[in-house]
Every structure is written in C-alpha cells, then in structure tokens.
Design a protein around this motif. Structure first.
Motif, PDB file in Angstrom:
ATOM      1  N   LYS A 118      -2.438  -6.678 -85.297  1.00 55.15           N
ATOM      2  CA  LYS A 118      -2.363  -5.325 -84.725  1.00 55.15           C
ATOM      3  C   LYS A 118      -0.939  -5.007 -84.271  1.00 55.15           C
ATOM      4  O   LYS A 118      -0.528  -3.846 -84.214  1.00 55.15           O
ATOM      5  CB  LYS A 118      -3.341  -5.208 -83.550  1.00 55.15           C
ATOM      6  CG  LYS A 118      -3.638  -3.776 -83.158  1.00 55.15           C
ATOM      7  CD  LYS A 118      -4.806  -3.671 -82.205  1.00 55.15           C
ATOM      8  CE  LYS A 118      -5.071  -2.213 -81.851  1.00 55.15           C
ATOM      9  NZ  LYS A 118      -6.166  -2.047 -80.899  1.00 55.15           N
ATOM     10  N   ASN A 134       4.155  -2.281 -85.328  1.00 58.01           N
ATOM     11  CA  ASN A 134       5.057  -1.954 -84.215  1.00 58.01           C
ATOM     12  C   ASN A 134       6.261  -2.882 -84.196  1.00 58.01           C
ATOM     13  O   ASN A 134       7.408  -2.450 -84.008  1.00 58.01           O
ATOM     14  CB  ASN A 134       4.303  -2.049 -82.883  1.00 58.01           C
ATOM     15  CG  ASN A 134       2.984  -1.298 -82.919  1.00 58.01           C
ATOM     16  OD1 ASN A 134       1.956  -1.873 -83.263  1.00 58.01           O
ATOM     17  ND2 ASN A 134       3.003  -0.019 -82.608  1.00 58.01           N
ATOM     18  N   GLU A 138       7.292   0.905 -74.835  1.00 51.48           N
ATOM     19  CA  GLU A 138       7.592   1.974 -75.796  1.00 51.48           C
ATOM     20  C   GLU A 138       8.892   1.690 -76.540  1.00 51.48           C
ATOM     21  O   GLU A 138       9.028   2.012 -77.723  1.00 51.48           O
ATOM     22  CB  GLU A 138       7.647   3.325 -75.085  1.00 51.48           C
ATOM     23  CG  GLU A 138       6.254   3.796 -74.628  1.00 51.48           C
ATOM     24  CD  GLU A 138       6.274   5.160 -73.954  1.00 51.48           C
ATOM     25  OE1 GLU A 138       7.374   5.646 -73.617  1.00 51.48           O
ATOM     26  OE2 GLU A 138       5.179   5.738 -73.755  1.00 51.48           O
ATOM     27  N   PHE A 188       5.799   0.428 -79.273  1.00 53.53           N
ATOM     28  CA  PHE A 188       4.352   0.553 -79.095  1.00 53.53           C
ATOM     29  C   PHE A 188       3.999   1.953 -78.599  1.00 53.53           C
ATOM     30  O   PHE A 188       4.676   2.486 -77.725  1.00 53.53           O
ATOM     31  CB  PHE A 188       3.834  -0.490 -78.100  1.00 53.53           C
ATOM     32  CG  PHE A 188       3.911  -1.891 -78.623  1.00 53.53           C
ATOM     33  CD1 PHE A 188       3.002  -2.332 -79.576  1.00 53.53           C
ATOM     34  CD2 PHE A 188       4.898  -2.766 -78.198  1.00 53.53           C
ATOM     35  CE1 PHE A 188       3.081  -3.614 -80.094  1.00 53.53           C
ATOM     36  CE2 PHE A 188       4.985  -4.050 -78.699  1.00 53.53           C
ATOM     37  CZ  PHE A 188       4.073  -4.481 -79.649  1.00 53.53           C
ATOM     38  N   ASN A 189       2.936   2.504 -79.178  1.00 47.61           N
ATOM     39  CA  ASN A 189       2.395   3.781 -78.721  1.00 47.61           C
ATOM     40  C   ASN A 189       1.266   3.452 -77.751  1.00 47.61           C
ATOM     41  O   ASN A 189       0.196   2.990 -78.161  1.00 47.61           O
ATOM     42  CB  ASN A 189       1.874   4.591 -79.918  1.00 47.61           C
ATOM     43  CG  ASN A 189       1.342   5.940 -79.505  1.00 47.61           C
ATOM     44  OD1 ASN A 189       0.933   6.148 -78.355  1.00 47.61           O
ATOM     45  ND2 ASN A 189       1.326   6.879 -80.442  1.00 47.61           N
ATOM     46  N   THR A 231      -0.782   5.138 -76.177  1.00 42.77           N
ATOM     47  CA  THR A 231      -2.055   5.867 -76.296  1.00 42.77           C
ATOM     48  C   THR A 231      -2.947   5.216 -77.353  1.00 42.77           C
ATOM     49  O   THR A 231      -4.137   5.493 -77.433  1.00 42.77           O
ATOM     50  CB  THR A 231      -1.832   7.355 -76.667  1.00 42.77           C
ATOM     51  OG1 THR A 231      -1.180   7.404 -77.946  1.00 42.77           O
ATOM     52  CG2 THR A 231      -0.984   8.055 -75.626  1.00 42.77           C
ATOM     53  N   GLU A 232      -2.348   4.335 -78.167  1.00 41.91           N
ATOM     54  CA  GLU A 232      -3.105   3.686 -79.246  1.00 41.91           C
ATOM     55  C   GLU A 232      -3.375   2.212 -78.973  1.00 41.91           C
ATOM     56  O   GLU A 232      -4.298   1.632 -79.543  1.00 41.91           O
ATOM     57  CB  GLU A 232      -2.342   3.816 -80.573  1.00 41.91           C
ATOM     58  CG  GLU A 232      -2.205   5.254 -81.054  1.00 41.91           C
ATOM     59  CD  GLU A 232      -1.353   5.351 -82.308  1.00 41.91           C
ATOM     60  OE1 GLU A 232      -0.852   4.304 -82.779  1.00 41.91           O
ATOM     61  OE2 GLU A 232      -1.190   6.482 -82.813  1.00 41.91           O
ATOM     62  N   ILE A 233      -2.567   1.597 -78.140  1.00 43.95           N
ATOM     63  CA  ILE A 233      -2.736   0.171 -77.852  1.00 43.95           C
ATOM     64  C   ILE A 233      -2.445  -0.075 -76.374  1.00 43.95           C
ATOM     65  O   ILE A 233      -1.482   0.471 -75.827  1.00 43.95           O
ATOM     66  CB  ILE A 233      -1.820  -0.697 -78.759  1.00 43.95           C
ATOM     67  CG1 ILE A 233      -2.108  -2.192 -78.575  1.00 43.95           C
ATOM     68  CG2 ILE A 233      -0.351  -0.383 -78.547  1.00 43.95           C
ATOM     69  CD1 ILE A 233      -1.455  -3.076 -79.626  1.00 43.95           C
ATOM     70  N   GLN A 234      -3.279  -0.858 -75.724  1.00 46.12           N
ATOM     71  CA  GLN A 234      -3.111  -1.117 -74.295  1.00 46.12           C
ATOM     72  C   GLN A 234      -2.198  -2.318 -74.074  1.00 46.12           C
ATOM     73  O   GLN A 234      -2.065  -3.186 -74.931  1.00 46.12           O
ATOM     74  CB  GLN A 234      -4.471  -1.385 -73.646  1.00 46.12           C
ATOM     75  CG  GLN A 234      -5.414  -0.202 -73.683  1.00 46.12           C
ATOM     76  CD  GLN A 234      -6.756  -0.521 -73.043  1.00 46.12           C
ATOM     77  OE1 GLN A 234      -7.116  -1.688 -72.873  1.00 46.12           O
ATOM     78  NE2 GLN A 234      -7.503   0.517 -72.685  1.00 46.12           N
ATOM     79  N   GLU A 285      -3.729  -5.634 -74.750  1.00 51.39           N
ATOM     80  CA  GLU A 285      -3.821  -5.964 -76.176  1.00 51.39           C
ATOM     81  C   GLU A 285      -2.476  -6.446 -76.713  1.00 51.39           C
ATOM     82  O   GLU A 285      -2.412  -7.350 -77.551  1.00 51.39           O
ATOM     83  CB  GLU A 285      -4.265  -4.733 -76.973  1.00 51.39           C
ATOM     84  CG  GLU A 285      -5.686  -4.272 -76.736  1.00 51.39           C
ATOM     85  CD  GLU A 285      -5.972  -3.011 -77.528  1.00 51.39           C
ATOM     86  OE1 GLU A 285      -6.599  -3.134 -78.603  1.00 51.39           O
ATOM     87  OE2 GLU A 285      -5.548  -1.916 -77.108  1.00 51.39           O
TER      88      GLU A 285
END
Length: 420
Positions: A50, A54, A103, A107-108, A110-113, A116
């Motif tokens: 995942k 990124n 960021e 990493f976005n 809003t799509e990945i915590q 994670e």
C-alpha cells in the motif's frame, strides 16, 4: 529557543557485481500470483504494498529536488532510507509537524491513516531484510540520546516494535567521545563503508536518529574481468575521461523509449533486486530528469523485450554526502526544522527541533559475481555482430526490490572517474 535535535540519515554501500536476465514478462514489481519465500503473510504484503506508490512518488520528487541542488554532478541516494527515517520521526511528531512530514513523504492522509503508514513501513523493513534472499539488504535504525533526555516509553516501545530501533545513551557534552561512539557504530553497521559520518557536532545536540541501509548484490551473470578495457567516457562537450569499461555480449532486457529518447537496459541481481540502466540520447538528460515519474518505470517494464546486445558498462565507485534539509523544506516538511516543531511524542514536551539532516550514499559497480556452479552452458551466437550499447556518457541507474516494488537507490552518473 528550542533544543536542537540532530537527525542523521545514512545509506551504506552498494556493491553491484554481474548481470543476468529473467523471462521478458517478469516485471520489477511483485506479481501477487507468484509464490515468494517471504510473502506468505498476505496481510504483511498488503500493508507494505500500500506504501509503494507513495514511496515511489517521494523518490522521484526528491530526485528532482536534488538535481536542482547539485546540477551536473554525480548523484546517488536511497529514497527508502530517507522515507523510513522520517516515517520513524513522525511517530514522535504531533499536529501540523506530523502532517507535514507524512504529506512531504507523498502520503494523502485522506486516503491512508498514520497507523497504516507506520504498519506499512514495519512490514517493508521486515520484507526487505529477509535472510533467505540471495541479496544482502540490511536496514538498521538507531537513536542516540543524552542521559538527561528521557524519551517516552510509548515512543521507544513503538519505534522498537515497528522499526527495530536500537537505543543508546550518549554523552553529547563530550562531543569527541559522542562522535567516536556513533561513528564506531556506523562503521560496524555499514561493514566499514562509512567510518566518519558524524563530525563537528552541534554542542546543543541532545539526540541523533540514524537510518542505515546496506545493500550487496551479485549480478546473475558476471562480467569477465579480462573483457574490461579502458575506453572513453564523454562527460560533456568539452570533457572526456578514460574509464574501465566492462563488456558482455548476450540477450538483455531492452527498450528504447521514443518519447523520452533513451535506451533502457535491465539487469538482475541474484535474489529480488533489479537495476534499470538508462542512457538518454545526447542532449536529452535534462528532459529525462524533469519528466521521470513512477509511471515511466512501469511503462519501461511493460515494454522490455529480449535482445541480443553487445553491452559496455563502466566499472566505477561514487559516493555522495548531502545536507538535505533545504530539499525537504521545498517538499513541504518545514515546521520540524523551526521553533514551531512539535516532537512532543518523543519526550512529552515540545522543546525539540531538527537541526540538520545528513544523507550519505555510496555505490560500487564492478564485474564480480557469485562463484560459478558446476554446470556448463553454451551460448549460441548469431554470426552477425549484435548492436552495441555503450554507457559512455551520463546515465541513470535505478535499483528496485522486485518483491516489494520499492525504489532502493537512484543514481545519476555524470563522471564515473570521480569519487565525490
């Protein structure tokens, strides 16, 4: 005034040695239908994979920043080392500081915590360091702390669990002793590759965080030393140098990109690592640098085909040392270097900031390979001479881990005769 927190990133030496090929449809990414010795745990693979897009975006964005800082020079760095160290730092960051770091690593949120992301890096380290592989790839993370600084138990526990962090107490009030302790550790962990990473330490330093990567791979098929000869390498229109040029004739994964006007040759290491050697047409390096993205690599992977080639590739050693704070600022990681830094997740108080970030990298390429097995194979060659591909002008070298699709190293070799 905040206490300075000196974070150092180090990549240790890459030793590259002799080429080989896989079937044309074998991509540098992991095929989920293919059994892998360390991919049994589906959850681990998913968490790790995942991160891949990124991490790749970060790698090529950082590449664009570093070529602006050091134009027309050899470049070699490990994006996975930098992103791992900053993900580990994000464990102790809070509020805007943490958001900027994650960021800035592409990493976005809003799509990945964040959880994670941390779990993904944990699995990435585990998968890259698998002992069964024929590739030696060690990732080591260490923290050196002044005795007066009491890190939160949660931070140390999480960092040890997720990043296999080793923690050491260090007397930064005695800079020479602190430097010796850290440098001895680094030398040991990098197999002697770097013996003097830390020097002239800021007397305000209270903590040093290090991320170390050591890679050693053998080409699947070695170049024969007796075929290496001195040949010319054209650095630019005015500069020509003599370099030892390795040579091998055989069937290679090959592609010519008509849009970017570059020749791509893929060589495999024993194990899970692979190298893309990219030779732009004359005058086209800048265009390639400015447009290179992860989709480009995928495009090349999809279009590679076997071709009989006479390959000339230089034998060289380069190293790079970079103070990368400015590049990271341009990528949005700003507050952690200022009095606005919030690293309260490390000590419980917001009195730390990062003073500087050092990244060191080293690359050695030569003919050596693994010992030949007790088998004989004859290569049938056509009578006509195959086309020659000679890496005799500035080129790129990108090294990936096929199982995790991770970008391990990116290099731009402008002058292989210079050890910078």
């Amino acid at each position: 005034m905040k206490t300075t927190f000196y974070i150092s990133l180090l990549l240790a030496g890459l030793h590259a040695v002799s080429h080989g090929q896989l079937p044309p449809n074998h991509r540098h990414g992991h095929d989920p239908n293919e059994p892998k010795h360390h991919m049994h745990h589906a959850g681990e693979a998913i968490a790790c994979l995942k991160l891949v897009p990124n991490n790749a975006d970060f790698a090529f964005q950082f590449f664009k920043e570093i070529i602006l800082e050091v134009p027309n020079k050899n470049i070699f760095f490990s994006p996975v080392s930098i992103s791992t160290a900053f993900a580990m730092l994000a464990l102790g960051a809070r509020s805007t500081t943490q958001t900027q770091i994650l960021e800035g690593l592409s990493f976005n949120l809003t799509e990945i915590q964040e959880k994670e992301i941390q779990e993904g890096f944990h699995n990435l380290i585990h998968m890259l360091s698998h002992p069964e592989s024929k590739v030696q790839l060690n990732m080591v993370n260490a923290i050196f702390l002044t005795e007066k600084l009491k890190p939160l138990k949660k931070f140390l526990d999480d960092a040890k669990a997720l990043y296999q962090l080793e923690a050491f107490t260090t007397d930064f009030n005695n800079p020479r002793e602190a430097e010796k302790q850290i440098n001895d550790y680094v030398e040991r962990k990098t197999h002697g590759k770097f013996s003097n990473l830390v020097k002239d330490m800021d007397p305000q330093t209270v903590m040093l965080l290090g991320s170390f990567v050591f890679f050693k791979g053998n080409w699947e098929k070695s170049f024969k030393p007796e075929h290496t000869e001195e040949r010319e390498f054209f650095v630019d229109a005015e500069t020509t140098v003599k370099v030892p040029m390795m040579h091998q004739t055989g069937r290679f994964d090959f592609y010519f990109d008509e849009d970017l006007l570059c020749t791509v040759v893929r060589l495999h290491y024993n194990g899970s690592a692979t190298a893309f050697l990219v030779l732009p047409a004359k005058g086209k390096m800048k265009q390639l640098e400015q447009t290179l993205v992860k989709e480009t690599i995928q495009e090349w992977s999809d279009h590679l085909f076997k071709r009989l080639l006479s390959l000339y590739f230089p034998k060289f050693s380069i190293s790079g040392s970079y103070e990368i704070t400015n590049m990271l600022r341009k990528m949005g990681i700003v507050d952690v270097f200022t009095d606005q830094a919030d690293l309260s997740g490390i000590t419980g108080t917001p009195d730390l900031k990062v003073s500087k970030v050092v990244h060191k990298a080293s690359l050695d390429v030569d003919e050596r390979g693994t010992e030949a097995a007790a088998a004989t194979a004859a290569e049938i060659m056509t009578m006509s001479l195959p086309p020659a591909i000679e890496f005799n002008r500035p080129f790129l070298m990108l090294i990936f881990d096929r199982d995790t699709n991770s970008t391990l190293f990116i290099g731009k070799i402008v002058n292989p005769a210079i050890i910078n």
